[in-house]
Design a protein around this motif. Structure first.
Motif, PDB file in Angstrom:
ATOM      1  N   UNK A  74     -31.909  17.820 -20.008  1.00 53.89           N
ATOM      2  CA  UNK A  74     -32.468  16.868 -22.084  1.00 53.89           C
ATOM      3  C   UNK A  74     -33.657  17.226 -22.181  1.00 53.89           C
ATOM      4  N   UNK A 120     -35.072  22.084 -26.579  1.00 54.90           N
ATOM      5  CA  UNK A 120     -35.202  21.761 -28.079  1.00 54.90           C
ATOM      6  C   UNK A 120     -33.153  22.321 -28.681  1.00 54.90           C
ATOM      7  N   UNK A 121     -32.564  21.649 -29.332  1.00 52.22           N
ATOM      8  CA  UNK A 121     -31.425  22.544 -29.608  1.00 52.22           C
ATOM      9  C   UNK A 121     -31.371  23.719 -30.248  1.00 52.22           C
ATOM     10  N   UNK A 122     -32.633  24.442 -30.912  1.00 48.72           N
ATOM     11  CA  UNK A 122     -32.286  25.930 -30.948  1.00 48.72           C
ATOM     12  C   UNK A 122     -32.512  26.278 -30.565  1.00 48.72           C
ATOM     13  N   UNK A 175     -25.315  26.024 -23.364  1.00 44.25           N
ATOM     14  CA  UNK A 175     -25.097  26.104 -24.868  1.00 44.25           C
ATOM     15  C   UNK A 175     -24.262  24.944 -25.509  1.00 44.25           C
ATOM     16  N   UNK A 176     -23.752  24.738 -24.502  1.00 41.90           N
ATOM     17  CA  UNK A 176     -22.818  22.936 -24.591  1.00 41.90           C
ATOM     18  C   UNK A 176     -24.024  21.409 -25.048  1.00 41.90           C
ATOM     19  N   UNK A 194     -28.596  26.057 -28.088  1.00 47.94           N
ATOM     20  CA  UNK A 194     -27.972  27.190 -28.910  1.00 47.94           C
ATOM     21  C   UNK A 194     -28.027  28.549 -28.537  1.00 47.94           C
ATOM     22  N   UNK A 195     -29.146  28.966 -28.784  1.00 49.80           N
ATOM     23  CA  UNK A 195     -29.673  30.512 -28.921  1.00 49.80           C
ATOM     24  C   UNK A 195     -29.115  30.980 -27.483  1.00 49.80           C
ATOM     25  N   UNK A 229     -25.120  22.662 -28.387  1.00 50.43           N
ATOM     26  CA  UNK A 229     -24.480  21.391 -29.709  1.00 50.43           C
ATOM     27  C   UNK A 229     -24.175  20.474 -29.310  1.00 50.43           C
ATOM     28  N   UNK A 230     -23.882  19.851 -28.499  1.00 53.74           N
ATOM     29  CA  UNK A 230     -24.480  18.214 -28.390  1.00 53.74           C
ATOM     30  C   UNK A 230     -25.239  17.778 -28.669  1.00 53.74           C
ATOM     31  N   UNK A 231     -26.569  18.546 -28.763  1.00 53.28           N
ATOM     32  CA  UNK A 231     -27.649  18.143 -28.915  1.00 53.28           C
ATOM     33  C   UNK A 231     -27.135  17.980 -30.959  1.00 53.28           C
ATOM     34  N   UNK A 232     -26.789  19.371 -31.108  1.00 55.07           N
ATOM     35  CA  UNK A 232     -27.205  19.535 -32.736  1.00 55.07           C
ATOM     36  C   UNK A 232     -25.937  18.523 -33.335  1.00 55.07           C
ATOM     37  N   UNK A 233     -24.960  17.609 -32.467  1.00 56.46           N
ATOM     38  CA  UNK A 233     -24.496  17.256 -33.331  1.00 56.46           C
ATOM     39  C   UNK A 233     -24.825  15.313 -33.109  1.00 56.46           C
ATOM     40  N   UNK A 234     -26.364  15.818 -31.960  1.00 60.91           N
ATOM     41  CA  UNK A 234     -26.799  14.001 -32.407  1.00 60.91           C
ATOM     42  C   UNK A 234     -27.008  13.365 -31.778  1.00 60.91           C
ATOM     43  N   UNK A 235     -26.677  14.252 -29.838  1.00 55.58           N
ATOM     44  CA  UNK A 235     -27.156  13.695 -29.157  1.00 55.58           C
ATOM     45  C   UNK A 235     -28.523  13.292 -28.062  1.00 55.58           C
ATOM     46  N   UNK A 251     -30.312  13.540 -37.396  1.00 53.56           N
ATOM     47  CA  UNK A 251     -28.622  14.730 -36.948  1.00 53.56           C
ATOM     48  C   UNK A 251     -26.997  14.104 -36.979  1.00 53.56           C
ATOM     49  N   UNK A 252     -27.438  13.496 -35.853  1.00 56.59           N
ATOM     50  CA  UNK A 252     -26.182  12.321 -35.771  1.00 56.59           C
ATOM     51  C   UNK A 252     -25.370  12.297 -37.261  1.00 56.59           C
ATOM     52  N   UNK A 302     -21.725   9.918 -29.724  1.00 56.67           N
ATOM     53  CA  UNK A 302     -23.098   9.939 -29.894  1.00 56.67           C
ATOM     54  C   UNK A 302     -23.974   8.691 -30.817  1.00 56.67           C
ATOM     55  N   UNK A 336     -32.896  21.300 -36.065  1.00 61.13           N
ATOM     56  CA  UNK A 336     -32.652  21.470 -34.661  1.00 61.13           C
ATOM     57  C   UNK A 336     -34.240  22.077 -34.455  1.00 61.13           C
ATOM     58  N   UNK A 370     -21.637  26.112 -37.448  1.00 61.90           N
ATOM     59  CA  UNK A 370     -22.304  26.888 -37.027  1.00 61.90           C
ATOM     60  C   UNK A 370     -20.981  28.428 -37.229  1.00 61.90           C
ATOM     61  N   UNK A 395     -19.455  27.579 -32.286  1.00 61.02           N
ATOM     62  CA  UNK A 395     -19.903  26.262 -31.227  1.00 61.02           C
ATOM     63  C   UNK A 395     -19.251  25.054 -31.084  1.00 61.02           C
ATOM     64  N   UNK A 401     -17.040  23.042 -27.828  1.00 61.40           N
ATOM     65  CA  UNK A 401     -17.376  22.838 -26.844  1.00 61.40           C
ATOM     66  C   UNK A 401     -16.598  22.981 -26.268  1.00 61.40           C
ATOM     67  N   UNK A 409     -16.880  13.757 -30.848  1.00 62.20           N
ATOM     68  CA  UNK A 409     -18.180  13.854 -30.284  1.00 62.20           C
ATOM     69  C   UNK A 409     -19.679  13.631 -30.777  1.00 62.20           C
ATOM     70  N   UNK A 410     -19.677  13.497 -32.592  1.00 61.27           N
ATOM     71  CA  UNK A 410     -20.878  12.860 -33.220  1.00 61.27           C
ATOM     72  C   UNK A 410     -20.851  11.562 -33.416  1.00 61.27           C
ATOM     73  N   UNK A 428     -32.603  12.344 -33.562  1.00 63.02           N
ATOM     74  CA  UNK A 428     -31.333  12.760 -33.138  1.00 63.02           C
ATOM     75  C   UNK A 428     -30.164  11.821 -33.717  1.00 63.02           C
TER      76      UNK A 428
END
Lengths: 414, 243
Positions: free
Chosen positions: A403, A406-408, A322-323, A411-412, A326-332, B85-86, B114, B58, B93, B97, B99, B110-111, B82
């Motif tokens: 890595x 997929x983000x979704x 899940x973490x 997250x699910x 989240x990281x991927x969703x914010x653009x990691x 998204x950033x 990245x 996503x 959400x 969500x 961390x 965090x964003x 990526x």
């Protein structure tokens, strides 16, 4: 996104689960410490064996009669009442053989020749104390140098003593302690199997070589021992010292030639030559195998530690899916996630490896099973390198899985 | 007239295979202009969350085109996605969500981490965003030390901190009590007033009443597209409050 940030994330991830990280590190620690320590023990035992061999004398050949030599088959000769002689066909080693070896023309690589008789179970007594000497040697003064037995206290005996068959004796440390305790033994009279000998010197402590106590020894002039204890029979052995380390092989060839001629040997000789150098090689080969075996066992524990890292990283990735989402969703980017988890695995193995090296360093300061371990620098580098490699390799699979999510999907994940 | 922030054409999303195939979206077309405040409404199973996930990059659609700020999302590789998204999208959400075991400040930063923003600037921007959502006092609290409403405000701050072209909120008030809901909606109204483009998912009429435009989704298709206030003006509830 720089490396420092990835490192910080990795550290935070590890510190979030201190117990788990510590136990995983412990696995690698044990593996690395085991590799370094066991290799050090192997190396230590190999060195101590080699030192013991060297203590027996450098560049020496020991010639002893061979019971199986002289051709034919069957058991030892039924010669009857003779001394511990070889088969009847085989000629014993004699003083004349020893004299022949001193011939400069026939054996130029020979530096000294010491004929040796040993009397088994001789009992030495001083006053009320008595001690059964394990090895009573009758020989020439050159024996001390050839067999590397320096005198610590008093003197050696000399050629004069040999010619006059004087009853003088040089004792080993163990014999001195048993008979005299703290009293200075030089000049005192001891009786050896009832025959009085004057102590002229004490040998330097040699230490034990395996099961045999090298200090439980007494050395006296050859004729004195023959007269009173062993009788004028054959020699137990002849110790030949070569002119140098490089000359031992030529010396062996020369000695063989001389003895073969004197004993009329055509096929198999009736004597054996023990070459110190060859012995050393054989032993170091054997201990080398021993060290490799130890290292292999240790390597397995290192591998198990590595699998422990994979296991923990897989759990971590699953638990933190899940973490990751989240990281991927914010653009990691993929690289950052991969880097973080690889870094976590590498940190675990690196810290474990370094601690393992420390433990091993501490461990090699103590004698293990009577062996002083000798640290082998290459084993330290290897163990540390392998542990980091394990982190990268075994951490790679879980990190890649993390890595690639997929983000979704991540997250699910619940 | 600038290009729309969002352009969606014939978006289709299918899940599963064969008999079990579910068509969550059946050709959705939509344009959202800069500064608009759109509420997507629909019952559960209407495909609104699926739409949101695709808008937030996503998830990927089965077919159809999707452009953010004129960039075609379908043609982007994973790394560019990526970055997109950033930089361009902020996501809030329903379940916050955040961390766990990271302070509110660290979560908001965090964003930016990245995004490769330096430490000093990152901190300043994160603090500013947290101040904007009224959490200046609680920057060092961890998520489990914050109430639901506070957590959601941290999440809003995180979505804002990169100054994205588009703020997406997937039922942001779904897990909140009335007071917290009011707080979060007020923040969204303020953001809309300051020109931020917002797309919000909800099934509550009260929440939808805050938006300038309401889109109703039934069975993966748009059935209603109603404007409640002009794109350029303030959001409807905001004007009401000002009166």
């Amino acid at each position: 996104m720089n490396q420092v940030e990835i490192l910080r994330f990795a550290l935070r991830g590890l510190l979030a689960n201190k117990m788990r990280s510590a136990l995983t590190t412990l696995g690698i620690l044990i593996g690395v410490a085991a590799v370094i320590l066991l290799v050090a023990v192997g190396e230590g035992s190999s060195r101590s064996i080699q030192q013991n061999i060297q203590r027996l004398g450098a560049n020496t050949l020991t010639i002893s009669p061979s019971f199986s030599g002289g051709g034919g088959f069957g058991g030892p000769g039924g010669g009857g009442g003779g001394n511990t002689g070889p088969r009847t066909q085989a000629r014993p080693l004699t003083l004349a053989d020893a004299k022949a070896l001193t011939d400069r023309a026939a054996a130029p690589s020979v530096r000294s020749v010491s004929p040796v008789v040993t009397a088994g179970s001789a009992t030495a007594a001083y006053g009320a104390a008595s001690h059964s000497v394990a090895q009573l040697v009758g020989t020439y003064p050159s024996y001390f140098e050839a067999t590397n037995k320096p005198v610590e206290q008093g003197t050696y005996f000399f050629n004069d003593d040999v010619l006059a068959a004087r009853k003088v004796i040089v004792l080993g440390r163990t014999v001195v302690e048993e008979l005299f305790g703290t009293v200075d033994p030089v000049g005192k009279q001891v009786s050896v199997s009832g025959v009085p000998f004057t102590v002229v010197g004490v040998l330097k402590e040699a230490g034990s070589s395996g099961t045999q106590d090298a200090d439980d020894v007494a050395v006296a002039p050859l004729p004195a021992v023959q007269q009173s204890l062993s009788g004028f029979g054959s020699l137990s052995s002849i110790v030949v010292q070569a002119t140098g380390a490089a000359a031992t092989t030529t010396a062996q060839a020369e000695v063989t030639a001389v003895l073969n001629q004197r004993h009329g040997v055509t096929t198999s000789p009736d004597y054996r030559i023990l070459n110190q150098a060859t012995l050393q090689e054989t032993v170091s080969e054997a201990t080398g195998t021993f060290t490799v075996l130890l290292a292999a066992v240790a390597a397995i524990s290192l591998l198990v530690g590595g699998i422990g890292i994979t296991n923990i990283m897989l759990v971590t990735v699953t638990e933190r899916t899940r973490e990751i989402g989240i990281r991927k969703a914010v653009g990691a980017p993929r690289g950052a996630i991969l880097g973080q988890f690889l870094m976590e695995a590498t940190l675990l193995s690196l810290v474990g490896g370094l601690l393992g090296v420390l433990v091993a360093f501490a461990g090699t300061r103590f004698a293990i099973a009577g062996i002083q371990p000798v640290l082998v620098p290459s084993s330290v580098a290897l163990a540390l390198g392998v542990s980091v490699g394990i982190g990268l390799f075994f951490g790679g699979y879980p990190a890649n899985r993390a890595a690639g999510l997929r983000p979704i999907q991540a997250l699910r994940h619940e | 007239m600038t290009a729309p922030v969002l352009q969606v054409k014939d978006l289709v999303k299918e899940y599963g295979e064969g008999d079990a195939k579910v068509r969550a979206l059946r050709g959705v077309s939509l344009e959202v202009e800069r500064g608009d405040y759109v509420a997507v409404m629909g019952a559960s199973g209407s495909g609104k969350s699926t739409l949101m996930n695709i808008l937030g990059c996503l998830d990927v659609p089965t077919s159809g085109r999707y452009l953010i700020d004129g960039a075609d999302v379908g043609s982007l590789d994973e790394h560019r996605l990526a970055v997109l998204r950033n930089r361009r999208v902020g996501f809030v959400f329903q379940s916050f969500n955040l961390i766990p075991r990271m302070s509110a400040l660290a979560n908001v930063e965090l964003p930016l981490v990245y995004g490769g923003v330096g430490q000093a600037e990152r901190r300043a921007r994160a603090l500013e965003a947290l101040e904007r959502v009224g959490l200046a006092e609680r920057v060092h609290h961890e998520p489990n030390q914050l109430s639901g409403g506070q957590q959601q405000r941290v999440a809003v701050a995180r979505a804002l901190v990169t100054a994205p072209a588009l703020l997406l909120a997937d039922e942001p008030t779904g897990n909140l009590d009335t007071a917290s809901t009011r707080d979060v909606l007020r923040i969204l109204d303020e953001l809309s007033e300051s020109g931020r483009t917002i797309v919000l998912i909800t099934h509550e009429d009260d929440v939808a009443a805050h938006a300038k435009r309401v889109i109703r989704l039934v069975d993966g298709e748009i059935v209603e597209d109603r404007r409640q206030a002009p794109v350029g003006g303030p959001p409807p509830r905001r004007t009401g409050a000002a009166r």
